[in-house]
Design a protein around this motif. Structure first.
Motif, mmCIF file in Angstrom:
data_model
loop_
_atom_site.group_PDB
_atom_site.id
_atom_site.type_symbol
_atom_site.label_atom_id
_atom_site.label_comp_id
_atom_site.label_asym_id
_atom_site.label_seq_id
_atom_site.Cartn_x
_atom_site.Cartn_y
_atom_site.Cartn_z
ATOM 1 N N SER A 103 0.822 -1.279 -0.167
ATOM 2 C CA SER A 103 -0.001 0.038 0.042
ATOM 3 C C SER A 103 0.960 1.249 -0.073
ATOM 4 O O SER A 103 1.904 1.264 0.454
ATOM 5 C CB SER A 103 -0.963 0.068 1.011
ATOM 6 N N PHE A 104 0.142 2.415 -0.559
ATOM 7 C CA PHE A 104 1.135 3.480 -0.659
ATOM 8 C C PHE A 104 0.141 4.681 0.123
ATOM 9 O O PHE A 104 -1.082 4.477 0.159
ATOM 10 C CB PHE A 104 0.957 4.041 -2.077
ATOM 11 N N ASP A 106 -1.764 7.848 -0.167
ATOM 12 C CA ASP A 106 -2.633 8.540 -1.191
ATOM 13 C C ASP A 106 -1.819 9.665 -2.065
ATOM 14 O O ASP A 106 -1.848 9.662 -3.293
ATOM 15 C CB ASP A 106 -3.839 9.298 -0.596
ATOM 16 N N ILE A 107 -1.418 10.686 -1.173
ATOM 17 C CA ILE A 107 -0.768 11.885 -2.325
ATOM 18 C C ILE A 107 0.672 11.263 -2.814
ATOM 19 O O ILE A 107 0.908 11.441 -3.861
ATOM 20 C CB ILE A 107 -0.344 12.968 -1.144
ATOM 21 N N ASN A 110 -0.562 9.267 -6.108
ATOM 22 C CA ASN A 110 -0.868 10.385 -6.935
ATOM 23 C C ASN A 110 0.466 11.125 -7.684
ATOM 24 O O ASN A 110 0.430 11.042 -8.971
ATOM 25 C CB ASN A 110 -1.625 11.459 -6.603
ATOM 26 N N ASN A 111 1.327 11.504 -6.667
ATOM 27 C CA ASN A 111 2.548 12.063 -7.325
ATOM 28 C C ASN A 111 3.328 11.297 -8.253
ATOM 29 O O ASN A 111 3.942 11.679 -9.327
ATOM 30 C CB ASN A 111 3.463 12.619 -6.173
ATOM 31 N N LYS A 114 1.857 11.284 -11.569
ATOM 32 C CA LYS A 114 1.784 12.164 -12.397
ATOM 33 C C LYS A 114 3.387 12.484 -13.054
ATOM 34 O O LYS A 114 3.547 13.631 -13.872
ATOM 35 C CB LYS A 114 1.502 13.581 -11.608
ATOM 36 N N ASN A 115 4.359 11.787 -12.456
ATOM 37 C CA ASN A 115 5.531 11.769 -13.006
ATOM 38 C C ASN A 115 6.182 10.734 -13.878
ATOM 39 O O ASN A 115 7.449 10.502 -14.251
ATOM 40 C CB ASN A 115 6.596 11.992 -11.733
ATOM 41 N N ASP A 162 -5.940 1.598 -11.646
ATOM 42 C CA ASP A 162 -7.273 2.494 -12.229
ATOM 43 C C ASP A 162 -6.914 2.625 -13.739
ATOM 44 O O ASP A 162 -5.840 2.921 -14.025
ATOM 45 C CB ASP A 162 -7.107 3.722 -11.560
ATOM 46 N N PRO A 163 -7.891 2.297 -14.486
ATOM 47 C CA PRO A 163 -7.928 2.457 -16.062
ATOM 48 C C PRO A 163 -7.388 3.740 -16.444
ATOM 49 O O PRO A 163 -6.663 4.057 -17.207
ATOM 50 C CB PRO A 163 -9.180 2.211 -16.503
ATOM 51 N N TYR A 164 -7.798 4.800 -15.553
ATOM 52 C CA TYR A 164 -7.716 6.306 -16.027
ATOM 53 C C TYR A 164 -5.958 6.178 -15.851
ATOM 54 O O TYR A 164 -5.458 6.713 -16.676
ATOM 55 C CB TYR A 164 -8.380 7.229 -15.093
ATOM 56 N N ASP A 174 -0.387 14.921 -21.008
ATOM 57 C CA ASP A 174 -0.062 16.122 -20.121
ATOM 58 C C ASP A 174 -1.623 16.310 -19.808
ATOM 59 O O ASP A 174 -2.522 16.724 -20.508
ATOM 60 C CB ASP A 174 0.331 17.112 -21.090
ATOM 61 N N GLU A 175 -1.784 16.007 -18.388
ATOM 62 C CA GLU A 175 -3.014 16.132 -17.670
ATOM 63 C C GLU A 175 -3.585 17.930 -18.022
ATOM 64 O O GLU A 175 -4.877 17.550 -18.183
ATOM 65 C CB GLU A 175 -2.991 15.713 -16.571
ATOM 66 N N ILE A 176 -2.841 18.681 -17.798
ATOM 67 C CA ILE A 176 -3.605 19.817 -18.072
ATOM 68 C C ILE A 176 -3.953 20.107 -19.549
ATOM 69 O O ILE A 176 -5.236 20.700 -19.498
ATOM 70 C CB ILE A 176 -2.290 21.070 -17.652
ATOM 71 N N THR A 179 -7.328 18.439 -19.590
ATOM 72 C CA THR A 179 -8.315 19.135 -18.785
ATOM 73 C C THR A 179 -8.917 20.234 -19.405
ATOM 74 O O THR A 179 -10.106 20.630 -19.369
ATOM 75 C CB THR A 179 -7.702 19.651 -17.470
#
Ligand code: SF4
Lengths: 197, 469
Positions: A103-104, A106-107, A110-111, A114-115, A162-164, A174-176, A179
């Motif tokens: 387990s990790f 949460d933050i 995610n981090n 993102k990298n 997670d599929p996403y 690039d998530e930005i 969005t």
């Protein structure tokens, strides 16, 4: 823009500890930099080096057989504590591409994504086996994100993601920019909710 | 309509886009920024020629690095660059900055509420894990990484998977001399540092309702130490009363209208949580941590545990490592542990009421010989209020250092650190190895317990301290 994550083969470094916190991954004296690069040398600083700055030979990363390791396998709740993205930056800069733990935090999880670092949640029984094996001998594993498999040296595991997050990693999106495709919806929301700041 | 939790209500109010198999795109109402986790985000914006979408919903301060000395001069050149980088970023992108010389400066989680930026029903983020503090107002508030900081700056949104909800119901009343800090430390000691993983925690029950806003902030602050994504408390009249009249709060009729909406956000009777934990406030005693994560704690009347007596191999190892680092022997009564340094500060416990509680213990007494004791108010405003009440005199006369506001010894990024091998009674939230300085040993306690330890030179039960002295 992050690099797409392709099938990846690497050497495993075992870290037989639970609750490895971000203060250990990268101590705060290194958080003052304003760049993203160069944090690898600070990774696990207080464990890697003694007070005099010499390498601590007992620490796993300093053992010659783990030189060049790019897959870290650790215990439960890896990355707990602070939100500092310097932690995944340091792991990445040092050369880690994949982190496997039961387990990790949460933050931290995610981090990583993102990298472009693949953080894999894998059952404790399995990580225990990997840690034990990698401690005894040198273990090379192949990670296939598309198929969600971990294979090598007789091991063959599958993992969930997670599929996403999988799609983002596979395509290195690039998530930005993604969005920004929803700009109309954001603007409409703001129109409807003109609350003061 | 089906009864809903406050989390359901706020989440649904902020949905911009949802699609099966994807996280939800959430609107972010308030983005707080500080010097340590933002430079690379602004750099990212520049590289991609992007703007800050809503500078008016973004607010910045300097807190992690800043010196707490009287003249506030930063000597460290690297810290200086980080601070001036934020100044330049805020100027270039049009963001209000509570810089070091402004009366609004302070720890980001202290000034948000103080300025009235923090309000019920909002989604609030900051590149800092203790953003959970703002949940005390009935907001969904959580820490994010630097990539997400950049994302929020550019889009005022975040992709978020909806977390599960957990209720922590605290029945009954806290005993005399038992603080909000003891409550949250006791919860974490009992349930561990990963009990909240994947959840947003709502604290409910009589004991929570009886807490002041400042005490609620202490509880929500440490939600992250229980592994939770966020922690919150449904708004009530206490919440409304705190916000009234603050700089960014709505004024006049708009305030009354807002207050009505805020109160309506409270979790509905009969709403269902994914998990509920209940504890009895009456059982809780003042707490002291003895180990290297916040769950390794005990009541003041306990002893340092014996790892050999623990069945789980993993826990036994973790306990042994922690005791070796902390240089503690199994069986030692907690009250016999001496302290070298006392730190009263941090976003957990540096508000006016925290200082008042410490002052009550300290008044007319002297800091124990050989102990270094610091008071670091959470913000300039708190420092000023405390001085108006004469608290600074009480502290300095007792031998405490009265400092300027900032994070200070909570993480020792400035010059305030605990020397290697020394032991600190600290009102902050993390006792990780090296947190307060390389080789430092941290014991987490409430402000009153820290003050009593400063006077006695070792830990004492504040309840007896007040009786005896
Ligand atoms: S006071 Fe400590 S925990 Fe709070 S924001 Fe500052 S460094 Fe983080």
């Amino acid at each position: 823009m992050m690099e797409p994550f392709q099938t990846f083969k690497g050497l495993v470094c075992p870290m037989d500890r639970t609750n490895v916190d971000t203060d250990q991954i990268i101590p705060k004296q290194f958080l003052k930099r304003v760049e993203r690069k160069g944090f690898g040398e600070c990774l696990f600083f207080n464990w890697r080096f003694n007070e005099k700055g010499a390498k601590n030979p007992d620490f796993v990363l300093n053992q010659p057989k783990y030189a060049g390791a790019s897959i870290l396998v650790a215990g439960d709740n890896f990355g707990c504590g602070s939100s500092r993205e310097h932690a995944p930056w340091a792991l990445q800069d040092y050369g880690f591409k994949v982190i496997i733990a039961p387990s990790f935090a949460d933050i931290f999880y995610n981090n990583c994504q993102k990298n472009g670092i693949l953080a894999i949640r894998l059952d404790k029984e399995k990580t225990d086996v990997l840690i034990a094996y990698a401690t005894k001998t040198s273990l090379h594993l192949t990670i296939n994100l598309e198929d969600q498999t971990i294979t090598g040296d007789g091991f063959s595991y599958t993992f969930d993601i997670d599929p996403y997050q999988k799609e983002m990693l596979l395509e290195g999106l690039d998530e930005i920019a993604v969005t920004m495709r929803h700009e109309d919806e954001i603007a409409a929301y703001e129109q409807k909710h003109t609350v003061s700041a | 309509m089906k009864p809903r939790t406050i989390v359901d209500k706020i989440w649904e109010n902020h949905l911009i886009h949802c699609e099966v198999g994807k996280p939800d795109l959430l609107y972010i109402d308030l983005h707080l920024v500080h010097e340590v986790t933002s430079p690379q985000a602004f750099e990212g914006l520049r590289m991609n020629h992007r703007k800050v979408r809503r500078p008016d919903r973004t607010f910045a301060t300097v807190d992690h690095n800043v010196p707490t000395t009287e003249n506030r001069e930063t000597k460290d050149p690297v810290s200086k660059i980080q601070i001036s980088t934020l100044e330049k970023n805020c100027a270039d992108f049009g963001i209000e900055l509570a810089d070091i010389y402004r009366p609004s400066q302070g720890i980001v989680h202290v000034i948000g509420p103080e300025l009235g930026l923090t309000q019920p029903g909002k989604t609030i983020v900051c590149g800092d894990s203790h953003t959970s503090t703002h949940g005390a107002f009935g907001a969904i508030a959580f820490g994010i990484g630097t990539s997400e900081v950049e994302h929020v700056l550019a889009t005022q949104t975040l992709w978020q998977k909806r977390p599960k909800t957990m209720q922590i119901k605290v029945n009954g009343r806290l005993g005399m001399g038992v603080a909000a800090k003891d409550l949250i430390l006791a919860i974490i000691a009992k349930y561990g540092i990963s009990v909240g993983m994947g959840y947003i925690v709502e604290y409910t029950g009589e004991a929570i309702r009886n807490l002041s806003m400042e005490e609620r902030m202490t509880v929500c602050n440490m939600s992250i130490e229980a592994g939770a994504r966020a922690g919150l408390i449904s708004p009530d009249e206490t919440t409304v009363g705190y916000i009234r009249g603050r700089r960014f709060a709505p004024k006049g009729e708009a305030f009354e209208a807002a207050a009505k909406e805020w109160l309506a956000l409270a979790t509905d009777e009969g709403a269902v949580y994914d998990r509920t934990i209940e504890i009895d406030a009456g059982e809780i005693e003042p707490q002291v941590t003895w180990g290297t994560n916040p769950s390794m704690g005990s009541s003041i009347n306990g002893t340092v545990p014996d790892p050999e007596a623990i069945e789980s191999e993993e826990k036994r190892q973790a306990y042994s490592k922690a005791l070796a680092y902390m240089d503690l022997k199994p069986g030692t009564p907690i009250r016999d542990i001496p302290v070298d340094v006392v730190f009263i500060g941090s976003c957990t416990n540096s508000r006016l009421s925290d200082l008042q509680q410490a002052a009550r213990i300290v008044r007319g007494r002297r800091v124990h010989e050989g102990v270094r004791a610091l008071i670091v108010p959470g913000s300039q405003q708190i420092r000023k209020q405390a001085e108006e009440e004469g608290l600074d005199k009480i502290f300095t006369e007792a031998g405490f250092e009265w400092r300027q506001s900032g994070c200070s010894m909570c993480l020792a990024m400035n010059d305030d650190s605990v020397p290697a091998g020394k032991r600190c009674a600290s009102t902050s939230n993390r006792n990780f190895e090296g947190r307060q300085g390389t080789g430092s040993r941290t014991h987490l306690v409430s402000p009153a317990m820290a003050a009593a330890a400063a006077i006695s030179g070792h830990f004492v039960d504040v309840r007896e301290f007040e009786k005896v002295h």
